[in-house]
Design a protein around this motif. Structure first.
Motif, PDB file in Angstrom:
ATOM      1  N   PHE A  66     -75.690 115.185  73.317  1.00 31.69           N
ATOM      2  CA  PHE A  66     -76.890 115.756  73.930  1.00 31.69           C
ATOM      3  C   PHE A  66     -78.103 114.914  73.611  1.00 31.69           C
ATOM      4  N   SER A  67     -78.941 114.737  74.598  1.00 33.08           N
ATOM      5  CA  SER A  67     -80.191 113.993  74.481  1.00 33.08           C
ATOM      6  C   SER A  67     -81.349 114.960  74.671  1.00 33.08           C
ATOM      7  N   ASN A  68     -82.379 114.792  73.881  1.00 32.32           N
ATOM      8  CA  ASN A  68     -83.583 115.609  74.059  1.00 32.32           C
ATOM      9  C   ASN A  68     -84.202 115.378  75.432  1.00 32.32           C
ATOM     10  N   LYS A  69     -84.126 114.148  75.895  1.00 31.76           N
ATOM     11  CA  LYS A  69     -84.799 113.764  77.133  1.00 31.76           C
ATOM     12  C   LYS A  69     -83.935 113.919  78.382  1.00 31.76           C
ATOM     13  N   TYR A  70     -82.640 113.594  78.280  1.00 37.14           N
ATOM     14  CA  TYR A  70     -81.788 113.487  79.466  1.00 37.14           C
ATOM     15  C   TYR A  70     -80.702 114.556  79.578  1.00 37.14           C
ATOM     16  N   GLY A  71     -80.600 115.473  78.637  1.00 34.12           N
ATOM     17  CA  GLY A  71     -79.545 116.485  78.681  1.00 34.12           C
ATOM     18  C   GLY A  71     -78.234 115.926  78.163  1.00 34.12           C
ATOM     19  N   LEU A  72     -77.115 116.336  78.757  1.00 33.80           N
ATOM     20  CA  LEU A  72     -75.807 115.856  78.339  1.00 33.80           C
ATOM     21  C   LEU A  72     -75.615 114.416  78.813  1.00 33.80           C
ATOM     22  N   LEU A  73     -75.282 113.516  77.883  1.00 31.20           N
ATOM     23  CA  LEU A  73     -74.979 112.126  78.215  1.00 31.20           C
ATOM     24  C   LEU A  73     -73.471 111.946  78.177  1.00 31.20           C
ATOM     25  N   ILE A  74     -72.923 111.306  79.215  1.00 30.30           N
ATOM     26  CA  ILE A  74     -71.482 111.167  79.401  1.00 30.30           C
ATOM     27  C   ILE A  74     -71.168 109.695  79.612  1.00 30.30           C
ATOM     28  N   VAL A  75     -70.238 109.140  78.820  1.00 31.47           N
ATOM     29  CA  VAL A  75     -69.879 107.734  79.007  1.00 31.47           C
ATOM     30  C   VAL A  75     -68.388 107.570  79.243  1.00 31.47           C
ATOM     31  N   SER A  76     -68.067 106.505  79.997  1.00 29.57           N
ATOM     32  CA  SER A  76     -66.696 106.193  80.386  1.00 29.57           C
ATOM     33  C   SER A  76     -66.649 104.712  80.754  1.00 29.57           C
ATOM     34  N   GLN A  77     -65.691 104.321  81.572  1.00 34.29           N
ATOM     35  CA  GLN A  77     -65.656 102.956  82.088  1.00 34.29           C
ATOM     36  C   GLN A  77     -66.635 102.874  83.240  1.00 34.29           C
ATOM     37  N   SER A  78     -67.830 102.412  82.939  1.00 30.49           N
ATOM     38  CA  SER A  78     -68.864 102.352  83.967  1.00 30.49           C
ATOM     39  C   SER A  78     -70.073 101.602  83.438  1.00 30.49           C
ATOM     40  N   ASN A  79     -70.857 101.077  84.323  1.00 33.18           N
ATOM     41  CA  ASN A  79     -72.130 100.458  83.965  1.00 33.18           C
ATOM     42  C   ASN A  79     -73.239 101.493  83.892  1.00 33.18           C
ATOM     43  N   TYR A  80     -72.879 102.753  84.044  1.00 28.91           N
ATOM     44  CA  TYR A  80     -73.850 103.844  84.058  1.00 28.91           C
ATOM     45  C   TYR A  80     -73.534 104.876  82.983  1.00 28.91           C
TER      46      TYR A  80
END
Length: 176
Positions: free
Chosen positions: A80-94
């Motif tokens: 969780f980010s204070n600014k962006y909410g839930l942050l999700i990472v995987s195989q991606s440039n995003y």
């Protein structure tokens, strides 16, 4: 809560002193738990096949995949980010984000091909830190991420975990 590699998610009943299975999804990949985050009444569950939002009160389950806009179905990490909410990472440039029910994406970099981001954290200044398999570390704010790799100080580009530690710097677990 206990997430397993093959058998899904289990919750401990403190009164009965036993674990019971939370039946969130069918299928091998969806029962391979990679990350758990609890926020208020919601449990966010990252798996090899989807992201799930589980309400502890209503028992409702919402599934997110590429059909709903994720960049990849196999989730590597959540925070969780204070600014962006839930942050999700995987195989991606995003970095995929969900805040107030809205899914959006933050670009990490276009300069390295497809990134395999495996860990994400936010520091006390709201900077985002991500580690990757093969490309090192990125940190900062969207549209202005900085890159650290073995060419400029990192012992290895194959990173497994990252943890900002305030005045103690940022710790990176990596190969080598």
């Amino acid at each position: 809560l206990v997430g397993t590699a093959k058998s899904g998610l289990y919750e401990f009943d403190t009164e009965k002193r036993q674990f019971y299975k939370l039946d969130i999804a069918k299928g091998y990949l969806r029962n391979s738990i990679t990350s758990l985050v609890v926020n208020q009444d919601k449990i966010w569950i990252g798996t090899r096949g989807a992201l799930f939002e589980y309400s502890k009160f209503t028992k409702e389950i919402k599934e997110y995949t590429t059909l709903e806009g994720l960049k990849h179905n196999s989730i590597n990490d959540l925070v969780f980010s204070n600014k962006y909410g839930l942050l999700i990472v995987s195989q991606s440039n995003y970095i995929s984000c969900i805040k107030d029910g809205i899914l959006f994406h933050l670009l990490i970099s276009e300069n390295f091909g497809l990134l395999n981001v495996n860990s994400i954290r936010e520091d006390e200044n709201n900077n985002i830190w991500v580690s990757t398999y093969g490309t090192g570390v990125f940190y900062g704010q969207p549209k202005n991420f900085k890159h650290i790799n073995s060419a400029n100080g990192l012992a290895s580009d194959y990173c497994y975990a990252i943890q900002p530690m305030g005045e103690f710097g940022t710790w990176v677990g990596h190969r080598g």
